[in-house]
Enzyme design. Structure first.
Site, mmCIF file in Angstrom:
data_model
loop_
_atom_site.group_PDB
_atom_site.id
_atom_site.type_symbol
_atom_site.label_atom_id
_atom_site.label_comp_id
_atom_site.label_asym_id
_atom_site.label_seq_id
_atom_site.Cartn_x
_atom_site.Cartn_y
_atom_site.Cartn_z
ATOM 1 N N GLY A 53 0.838 -1.164 -0.064
ATOM 2 C CA GLY A 53 -0.143 0.233 0.014
ATOM 3 C C GLY A 53 0.869 1.101 -0.162
ATOM 4 C CD GLN A 58 3.432 6.059 2.537
ATOM 5 O OE1 GLN A 58 2.399 5.404 2.166
ATOM 6 N NE2 GLN A 58 4.310 5.313 3.156
ATOM 7 C CB CYS A 100 5.127 2.540 7.366
ATOM 8 S SG CYS A 100 4.763 3.965 6.440
ATOM 9 C CG LEU A 101 6.533 1.049 1.397
ATOM 10 C CD1 LEU A 101 6.091 1.270 0.037
ATOM 11 C CD2 LEU A 101 7.736 -0.239 1.394
ATOM 12 C CG HIS A 142 -0.460 1.387 7.136
ATOM 13 N ND1 HIS A 142 0.610 1.132 7.955
ATOM 14 C CD2 HIS A 142 0.347 2.115 6.250
ATOM 15 C CE1 HIS A 142 1.503 1.760 7.663
ATOM 16 N NE2 HIS A 142 1.433 2.267 6.644
ATOM 17 C CD GLU A 143 -1.272 2.467 2.634
ATOM 18 O OE1 GLU A 143 -0.728 3.603 2.484
ATOM 19 O OE2 GLU A 143 -0.542 1.553 3.049
ATOM 20 C CG HIS A 146 -0.038 6.667 5.402
ATOM 21 N ND1 HIS A 146 1.113 7.423 5.912
ATOM 22 C CD2 HIS A 146 0.453 5.652 5.014
ATOM 23 C CE1 HIS A 146 2.380 6.545 6.118
ATOM 24 N NE2 HIS A 146 1.781 5.336 5.696
HETATM 25 CO CO CO Z 1 2.690 3.700 5.431
#
Ligand code: CO
Length: 158
Positions: A53, A58, A100-101, A142-143, A146
């Site tokens: 995701g 991001q 998380c990226l 999660h997204e 964000h």
């Molecule tokens: Co994330």
């Protein structure tokens, strides 16, 4: 060709802790849909980073847009582009390991809703609903977090 963009890292920039803006302008048939281009770039960036995701903030774009593919590119039917997503229902809880990226190398055990229903728009503004449990439920939460400027780290009890 979709572009692979740099991912904003936690601690480097404060934008991950800021809420994103609702999308109010959608693409028209007769012109290049910028939201489609954004989504394709987000998928390319997410696959390159081996994530499931990615949210627009991001990559430094403060719009309520997220992409999810829990099949990691294996199944094109699993690709989800979520514009202005909102959780409309939550059911149960589950304990999950999450990363998380934007927070490389960090994994934490946190609690999430086991099932969620999400209402969202596509890149043309059409309204849809998606329901998910397990990894999909986790990715949706999660997204969407964000987009509200919230990171999974905020669920970790000290
Ligand atoms: Co994330």
């Amino acid at each position: 060709m979709p572009q692979i963009l740099p991912i904003v890292k936690y601690g480097v920039s404060k934008i991950l802790e800021q809420p994103s803006m609702k999308v109010i302008e959608f693409g028209f048939k007769d012109k290049n849909n910028q939201l489609d281009t954004l989504a394709e770039n987000m998928f390319a960036t997410m696959y390159a980073a081996k994530g499931v995701g990615l949210a627009a903030p991001q990559i430094g774009i403060m719009l309520r847009v997220a992409v999810i593919d829990i099949s990691s590119g294996e199944d094109p039917n699993m690709k989800l582009v979520l514009v202005n997503p909102e959780i409309t229902e939550r059911r149960g809880t589950m304990t999950v390991e999450e990363g998380c990226l934007s927070v490389p190398g960090k994994k934490e055990t946190i609690e999430r809703s086991a099932e969620v229903a999400v209402q969202y728009q596509d890149t043309k503004g059409q309204i849809y609903t998606v329901g998910g449990k397990g990894l999909l439920s986790q990715a949706l939460q999660h997204e969407i977090d964000h987009l509200d400027g919230k990171l999974f780290l905020s669920y970790v009890s000290i």
